[in-house]
Design a protein around this motif. Sequence first.
Motif, PDB file in Angstrom:
ATOM      1  N   LEU A  31       9.950 -11.230  -1.557  1.00 17.14           N
ATOM      2  CA  LEU A  31       9.669 -10.331  -2.676  1.00 17.14           C
ATOM      3  C   LEU A  31       8.183 -10.102  -2.822  1.00 17.14           C
ATOM      4  CD1 LEU A  31      11.745  -9.081  -4.570  1.00 17.14           C
ATOM      5  CD2 LEU A  31      11.147 -10.843  -6.248  1.00 17.14           C
ATOM      6  N   ALA A  32       7.454 -11.225  -2.764  1.00 16.67           N
ATOM      7  CA  ALA A  32       5.995 -11.140  -2.925  1.00 16.67           C
ATOM      8  C   ALA A  32       5.405 -10.274  -1.823  1.00 16.67           C
ATOM      9  CB  ALA A  32       5.391 -12.538  -2.895  1.00 16.67           C
ATOM     10  N   GLY A  33       5.896 -10.530  -0.591  1.00 13.61           N
ATOM     11  CA  GLY A  33       5.387  -9.739   0.525  1.00 13.61           C
ATOM     12  C   GLY A  33       5.653  -8.268   0.303  1.00 13.61           C
ATOM     13  N   THR A  34       6.867  -7.956  -0.147  1.00 10.53           N
ATOM     14  CA  THR A  34       7.214  -6.566  -0.404  1.00 10.53           C
ATOM     15  C   THR A  34       6.270  -5.957  -1.422  1.00 10.53           C
ATOM     16  OG1 THR A  34       9.455  -7.399  -0.219  1.00 10.53           O
ATOM     17  CG2 THR A  34       9.196  -5.072  -0.813  1.00 10.53           C
ATOM     18  N   VAL A  35       6.069  -6.725  -2.478  1.00 11.51           N
ATOM     19  CA  VAL A  35       5.202  -6.201  -3.549  1.00 11.51           C
ATOM     20  C   VAL A  35       3.830  -5.876  -3.000  1.00 11.51           C
ATOM     21  CG1 VAL A  35       3.991  -6.840  -5.655  1.00 11.51           C
ATOM     22  CG2 VAL A  35       6.433  -7.288  -5.426  1.00 11.51           C
ATOM     23  N   ILE A  36       3.323  -6.791  -2.195  1.00 11.73           N
ATOM     24  CA  ILE A  36       1.980  -6.566  -1.655  1.00 11.73           C
ATOM     25  C   ILE A  36       1.967  -5.315  -0.782  1.00 11.73           C
ATOM     26  CG2 ILE A  36       0.232  -7.494  -0.082  1.00 11.73           C
ATOM     27  CD1 ILE A  36       1.120 -10.295  -1.157  1.00 11.73           C
ATOM     28  N   LEU A  37       2.987  -5.207   0.038  1.00  8.67           N
ATOM     29  CA  LEU A  37       3.052  -4.053   0.926  1.00  8.67           C
ATOM     30  C   LEU A  37       3.179  -2.758   0.136  1.00  8.67           C
ATOM     31  CD1 LEU A  37       5.284  -5.313   3.856  1.00  8.67           C
ATOM     32  CD2 LEU A  37       2.849  -4.748   3.883  1.00  8.67           C
ATOM     33  N   VAL A  38       4.076  -2.799  -0.830  1.00  3.35           N
ATOM     34  CA  VAL A  38       4.285  -1.592  -1.634  1.00  3.35           C
ATOM     35  C   VAL A  38       3.010  -1.219  -2.367  1.00  3.35           C
ATOM     36  CG1 VAL A  38       5.507  -0.675  -3.636  1.00  3.35           C
ATOM     37  CG2 VAL A  38       6.759  -1.931  -1.875  1.00  3.35           C
ATOM     38  N   ALA A  39       2.377  -2.256  -2.879  1.00  2.75           N
ATOM     39  CA  ALA A  39       1.156  -2.002  -3.645  1.00  2.75           C
ATOM     40  C   ALA A  39       0.116  -1.306  -2.784  1.00  2.75           C
ATOM     41  CB  ALA A  39       0.601  -3.311  -4.185  1.00  2.75           C
ATOM     42  N   ARG A  40       0.076  -1.665  -1.512  1.00  5.68           N
ATOM     43  CA  ARG A  40      -0.903  -1.037  -0.612  1.00  5.68           C
ATOM     44  C   ARG A  40      -0.637   0.450  -0.461  1.00  5.68           C
ATOM     45  NH1 ARG A  40      -2.366  -5.406   3.651  1.00  5.68           N
ATOM     46  NH2 ARG A  40      -3.762  -6.606   2.327  1.00  5.68           N
ATOM     47  N   THR A  41       0.669   0.790  -0.457  1.00  6.47           N
ATOM     48  CA  THR A  41       0.999   2.183  -0.197  1.00  6.47           C
ATOM     49  C   THR A  41       0.914   3.041  -1.456  1.00  6.47           C
ATOM     50  OG1 THR A  41       3.301   1.709  -0.599  1.00  6.47           O
ATOM     51  CG2 THR A  41       2.560   1.578   1.674  1.00  6.47           C
ATOM     52  N   LEU A  42       0.919   2.407  -2.590  1.00  5.77           N
ATOM     53  CA  LEU A  42       0.888   3.189  -3.822  1.00  5.77           C
ATOM     54  C   LEU A  42      -0.442   3.927  -3.961  1.00  5.77           C
ATOM     55  CD1 LEU A  42       2.460   0.829  -6.495  1.00  5.77           C
ATOM     56  CD2 LEU A  42       3.390   2.971  -5.615  1.00  5.77           C
ATOM     57  N   THR A  90      -3.860   5.032  -5.578  1.00  6.86           N
ATOM     58  CA  THR A  90      -4.810   4.120  -6.241  1.00  6.86           C
ATOM     59  C   THR A  90      -4.755   4.238  -7.751  1.00  6.86           C
ATOM     60  OG1 THR A  90      -6.399   5.804  -5.684  1.00  6.86           O
ATOM     61  CG2 THR A  90      -6.570   3.690  -4.498  1.00  6.86           C
ATOM     62  N   ASN A  91      -4.543   5.473  -8.230  1.00  2.00           N
ATOM     63  CA  ASN A  91      -4.549   5.574  -9.697  1.00  2.00           C
ATOM     64  C   ASN A  91      -3.372   4.838 -10.314  1.00  2.00           C
ATOM     65  OD1 ASN A  91      -2.740   7.342  -8.706  1.00  2.00           O
ATOM     66  ND2 ASN A  91      -3.393   9.104  -9.950  1.00  2.00           N
ATOM     67  N   LEU A  92      -2.255   4.796  -9.567  1.00  2.00           N
ATOM     68  CA  LEU A  92      -1.115   4.048 -10.064  1.00  2.00           C
ATOM     69  C   LEU A  92      -1.421   2.556 -10.073  1.00  2.00           C
ATOM     70  CD1 LEU A  92       1.704   4.697 -11.113  1.00  2.00           C
ATOM     71  CD2 LEU A  92       2.583   4.161  -8.823  1.00  2.00           C
ATOM     72  N   THR A  93      -2.056   2.087  -9.008  1.00  2.00           N
ATOM     73  CA  THR A  93      -2.466   0.683  -8.957  1.00  2.00           C
ATOM     74  C   THR A  93      -3.355   0.352 -10.148  1.00  2.00           C
ATOM     75  OG1 THR A  93      -2.872   1.286  -6.672  1.00  2.00           O
ATOM     76  CG2 THR A  93      -3.072  -1.049  -7.240  1.00  2.00           C
ATOM     77  N   ALA A  94      -4.262   1.255 -10.381  1.00  2.03           N
ATOM     78  CA  ALA A  94      -5.184   1.020 -11.497  1.00  2.03           C
ATOM     79  C   ALA A  94      -4.412   0.967 -12.800  1.00  2.03           C
ATOM     80  CB  ALA A  94      -6.231   2.132 -11.551  1.00  2.03           C
ATOM     81  N   MET A  95      -3.415   1.854 -12.911  1.00  2.00           N
ATOM     82  CA  MET A  95      -2.614   1.867 -14.121  1.00  2.00           C
ATOM     83  C   MET A  95      -1.853   0.555 -14.287  1.00  2.00           C
ATOM     84  SD  MET A  95      -0.901   5.573 -14.677  1.00  2.00           S
ATOM     85  CE  MET A  95       0.580   4.948 -15.424  1.00  2.00           C
ATOM     86  N   LEU A  96      -1.285   0.133 -13.182  1.00  2.00           N
ATOM     87  CA  LEU A  96      -0.560  -1.137 -13.222  1.00  2.00           C
ATOM     88  C   LEU A  96      -1.503  -2.278 -13.558  1.00  2.00           C
ATOM     89  CD1 LEU A  96       1.940  -0.942 -10.261  1.00  2.00           C
ATOM     90  CD2 LEU A  96       2.452  -1.086 -12.708  1.00  2.00           C
ATOM     91  N   ALA A  97      -2.677  -2.171 -12.945  1.00  4.86           N
ATOM     92  CA  ALA A  97      -3.649  -3.249 -13.171  1.00  4.86           C
ATOM     93  C   ALA A  97      -4.071  -3.280 -14.637  1.00  4.86           C
ATOM     94  CB  ALA A  97      -4.857  -3.057 -12.276  1.00  4.86           C
TER      95      ALA A  97
END
Lengths: 102, 583, 497, 498
Positions: free
Chosen positions: B478-489, B491-498
């Motif tokens: 799961l963690a690996g998936t999250v990391i991978l998915v996060a890479r593909t998202l 950047t603004n979404l990542t920032a939003m999540l962050a």
Amino acid sequence: MTYATLYAICGVVLFGIGFYGTVFCRHLIRKVMAVNLMGAGVFLVMIALAARTPSGAPDPVPHAMVLTGIVVAVSATALMLALIRRLHHQTGLTELPEQMEH
Amino acid sequence: MNQILLWTMLVLPLLLAALVVTRADSPILARLIAWAAFPAVLLALVPPFQIEVPWLLLDSRLGVDAMGRVFLGVTGALWLAAGWYANAYLANDARRHVFQFFFLLTMAGNLGVTVAQDGASFLTFFTLMSLAAYGLIVHDHRAASNRAGRVYLMMTIGGEMLLFMGLVMAFHETGTLVFSDLSTKLALSPLRDIVLGLLLAGFGVKLGVMPLHGWLPMAHPAAPTPASAVLSGAMIKTGLLGCLRVLPLGMIALPTWSDTCLFLGLLTCLLAALIGMTQRNPKAVLAYSSVSQMGLVTVCLGAALVKPQAWPVIGSALMVWVVHHGVAKAALFFGVGIAGTRMPTTAARYLITAGLVLAALSLAGLPGTMGFAAKTALKYSTANLESWNDMLAWLLPLTSVTTTLLVSRYLWLVWPGRHAGHGRLSPGMVIPWGGLSMTVVAGFFVMRWQTLVNPAWTTLAPSDLWIAAWPILIAVALAGTVILVARTLPTNLTAMLAAFRIPEGDLVIPLIATIYRLRRRGYRVTAVQLPQRSRRLQHALEETVVPRLVQWLDRMTRSLENDLTAGLLLVLLAVAMLLISMT
Amino acid sequence: MDAEWAMTGLIMVPLAAAIVVYVTATRFVAAWGVAVAMIQTGLTFWLTRSILQSGPVQVPLGGWEAPLGIPLYADGISVLMLIMTTLVGATSTCYAAAYFSALQHDPRRSSSQPTIQTFWPLWLILWSALNALFLSADVFNLYVTLELITISAVALIGLAGKAQALVAAIRYLFAALMGSLFYLLGVALLYSTYGTVSWHLLAETVQADVLTWCAASLMIIGLLLKTALFPLHFWLPAAHANAPAPVSGLLSGLVLKASFFMILRLWFYVFHPVMPVSAGWMLSVLGSAAILWGSIQAIRQQRVKLMIAYSTVAQVGYLFLVFGLACEPMGMLAWRGTAYLAFAHACAKAAAFMVAGSLMYMVGSDLLDRWEGIGRREPKLIFALALAGVSLMGLPPSAGFIAKWLLLNAAIGNGRWEVAAVIVLGGLLAAVYMFRIIGVSLSSAVPMPETMPIPRMMRWAPLVLAMVVIVGGIVTTEPIRLLEIGAPPIAAREVAP
Amino acid sequence: MTFQQWLPLLVVASSLIPGSIIFVLGEQQIKLRTALNLAGAVVKVLLVAIMLWGVSLDQEYQVRYGLVEGLDFALHADALSLLFVSLAAVLWLLTTIYAIGYLEDSPHRRRFFGFFSLCVTATTGLALAGNLLTFLIFYEMLTLTTYPLVIHRGTPDSLRAGRLYLLFALTGGAILLLAVVWLQTLVGPVEFSATGILSETDPALYGSLRVIFAMLIAGFGVKAALVPLHGWLPQAMVAPAPVSALLHAVAVVKAGAFGIVRIVYDVYGAEFCGQLGVTIPLALVAALTILYGSMRALYQDDLKRRLAFSTVSQVSYIMLGTAIAGPLATTGGIVHLVHQGVMKITLFFAAGNLAETLGVKKVDQMRGSGRRMPVTMAAFTVAALGMIGIPPTAGFVSKWYLGIGAAQADQWWVIGVLVASSVLNAIYFLPLIYAAWFASPPDAWPDERPRGRFETSPALLFPPLITAVLTLLLGVFAGFPFSPLEWAKLIVLQEYAP
């Protein structure tokens, strides 16, 4: 009513007049006279009472008392006059000031 | 001999603390401080004993018993390690001696708690530990630390008060403060539930059970790393020890409290893990992990209260848990400090990474580590609870999943070499950390044969390995998936999540704000408005009443004190007297 | 030597000394005064001892029996009054000696200020008259001695020489004469009815009839005027406040007590059986009013001597509570308390006036504002004032406390709560004015204006007197035992069960 | 007279005589004065120690002197009086040392030390008073002797404070006088006896006894600063620090509390009080005082004022323990008499040190004071923690006994009061401790004066240090023989003896 009683009442009246004068007169000399009048009233009462003994002979004791009283009255009057004179000399007042001066 | 050891253990840190104050910069002293917890480790090895000290406090009992020994051992070891670690960690800190002072006091308190056999001395050491730890938390004087310290102090004092009330009532109910008698008699007391409620709540603050956990995620990140290690590894366990001391475990079932414990424990266990995953500070992640783990402990307590006869089993499992969590959590905290330094060689980096991963997975119960031993023990010991059976069956794997995710988050944050390190990697830091990390593995084998431990899981089935392993694997995936998915998202979404981040201490933040608002208002009312009002009133009195009174008195004086009035009064009085006499 | 000689001596010695001093106008007047004080002390001591041993004594002066002779009579209360006179008199004598000699060297001295030669004869006559009054055994004799006291007291006030003092003296003299004449009229009425002036004989024959009541009313009310019981106190503050320093204490401490002693004698030894309870309560009500009024006025004053004078108005009020309380079961306590209070007040008030006099001499004014920080210069005097104040407030350990304790006991024991409240309230109000003075004098502000040095005796005399007050609060059994000698027949339930 | 009769007198005289001599001495005879003071204080401690020893061996110390019939002056030493007199003796010694250092070079020291000694004389007399009257006498004497101390500085502020103090104290004294006289007319002279003397009273008088009780409490409550009679105490803070220390820890406030203890236990008797139903109202008033004092302390900017309100709150613990009645609560109340004294005097010493050495008088000026004056602030910290009731300080022991006493008497709400008060204490003390130790010091102190090689002069430094150590020892060694706790238990044993 005996003479003695009459005298006594007379003395009391004199006392009253003197009292009135002492309280209501403003001039100091008048006050002195009024006080003396009071004294005279009392003395009159005493002398009148001396006559009221059953035997009819005057009782010497009130006489002695009156004599003593007169001595006292004289010295008191002298003191009053001396003080009044001194006050007049210092301030020119002939009456006591109305207001208490503390 | 044992007594001497006991007194040495208690007095040595205090003595050293006094010395720190007077001669701050002695190298010998620093060395001694590192060893200050050593007598505790020794004492954990001697057979149980108890002494009566009637002149101390309120008729104190001190001693080592089977349960206390475990706590004493792990506490002593952690403080020893932390002492070493701190010496290196704070080598360049100008205010090192301040830290040492509070460190020693906290240590004295923490060690004392484990040997206190009566309420008063327990409370005394508990308080000493709690208050001294404040000095550790605010050590660096950052605004966040100060705030964390304030929250910590508030909750600590609150907890103290609950304990005070609880102990007072317990003493009244049982007539004793000696724990062994107290818990027995308390079980039969009519006020049992209230007393236990107060005591459990009081200890719960230290234990960090939701909703009393607020201080923990704030304080642990704030404190210097060695302090966080002992805070999380040893100190919060005193809350557990307290619960164990006062609860009539193994004697009677307490449905109310078992339900409460199970419910809160469960809640804590899962919620804390979820909140923890949103954290950015590795120490905050670890703090939430501790909260979560303590939730699990609470669940166990609840389980023991459901079924008294299961207590011996659950108890021994809990002991294992205490050791395991203490060691692993301390190792992880130490790791934060170590991972942040500049690595001298790549090999060292790999070695350290391996150590961190090992400790992290041990926490999740990876087979072959101490965590595995602990988890299995728990699983067995809670196996035959009637009503809660189903729940626990899926809860334990679930916690493994959440824990793994949490430690993955931690590893992600601290991964050696991911950030430019600063500071030198000193042996003083590595050795204690390495020691603890190795214990994580070695502990499994040591404990494997410990007779102390429940026989039920000494017959370890292969299926146990699988049961322990699969949640971890799922979580890693799961963690690996999250990391991978996060890479593909994007950047603004990542920032939003962050940006979506629950502050450290979650619920306590608005609470504290409210308290401060109330305090400000109180100040405004009592220190500003009320005096103003009373001044105004006084002024009004002085302006109106007093002059009028004076005027009246003046008039009275004028009309009374003069010759004329007096003359008239003279007659009046004479007549009055005559009349009175005649009537 | 027996009590007769002591009694005669107490009257004759100061009188003789007065004449000698006046006639010879010697330069060593003060020495004469001090000598008299010493003799008086010895005589008082002797008389006290003999009374304690053998009870009340009556002696016909020169062997002449009543009605013609002048008998002297000494019992517990009169001896207590004599002790009081001697104590206050002796310390005042020493104080006066220092005061007048200091005054002679005072550059601020004006021509109108008193001379040492006029003070001494007057004071010695006053002393003699006071002793005579306390020892009198007939009501006419009381009148004569009272007049003697009045005249010499007025003259002493006049000594101050300033217009203010003269006005006060004249006003006092008129009031006093009026009071005396009321009294004398009462005496005349009494004599007409009973044919005697000896209060012993009167006590035996007195009956409840209109003439007696008239006489009693006239006598008592006349004396009230002289004792300055509220609302007849109008003359007192000015007279006491404007008198020369050593005189104020004598006036407040002793002269007032003379007329009060007469009321006490008449009421409890003569009229008590024929006067209704309510008449006594009338006096007590006036006393209560006096306590409150006097205290409030004292608080309002700006001049220290006036404050102390108004305090006398209040304290006189306390003395009159006994007339109501004595009618009730615990009256005996009230009687003792009142007698003791008279004693305590004399000492305390004289000490307070002496302090005021000394400090007034020092700074040239008795305005309270001018006294800021004075205590830092003259701690002994302020200490003496404070000790006197303790007694005036009725706080322990002081004679005033013992007295008020007894009065309170009587009041509460008789269920007279209003009286108890007044007693206590009066103490509190006394604290207000006393501490107003003390507070100001201890303040750190304001540098002292130029001052005169105070002679040592003017510091010690008030302190000694103040100490007497305190000792009087500790050594109490003897005075109380003294009071039992010849105590009046008051309905007495001794102490609570 | 035998030694047994002399000893109580000597204990009183050991401060009276030096005090009186000091008045006669010159202002500049500093050495002689200091010697006298210290000698008196040391002698008192020794005499008290002898007495303590004697009483523990059941010796009787008593002296009696009749003033008027029904008015006896009596001194006697029972366990309770010894507890108080020991406190007074020890703290007097320390305060004397402190005052000598504090008032160095200030004017009017003769007056100060004279009245100081008299004040202690009054306190000693109070402690040893054998009947209500003697108590009353010394109580009034205390009022009078403290007044010059309160207004010692002579500033308008201090004069105002002095007036207020007198207004309260004398009014209280007056009410007390009325009550005592009334009581005496009902039941005769009132002697102190271990289980009270009134339980045999005719039930018809119960109403009066209740009113008298209220009056007595009001009278003592003024000095004990029971709300709403506390108004003078915070104002009296203008007095020099040793005076505040003495006022709050030993003399005035404590005298009031001690009076209430005497009334409840030795005049009325705890049981009889319960029978009359007067204890619960007293407990409620005490509880109100505890909470109100703490609330007010929260927002005081002035350090000494904050401490003063803290006293208002803390002293009422004694009354609370007394009012709850029951052996354990009594122990708590009585032992707090000592514990509060030791702790509060430490706080005032420390506050005095701050003011005298650094010119720090306000709470917000305290920042960083721990670094400049570590010993002083350490003492302050210990005492403050004690006030909160943190174990193992003396304050904890008191609170513990009050707590279990409340439980024993089924007054559970009292525990809530204790806890609330502790929390409030924490709220107003902990920020001070934080400021002292964890905040950075200012660039310059308001009014710093060099004071020798220690952080301040030794005479100022050691008294708080000693009392702070005592604060700890009294808690840690609470179970030791002759500790106040054990002594309080002894008193309780007598009080509740069958």
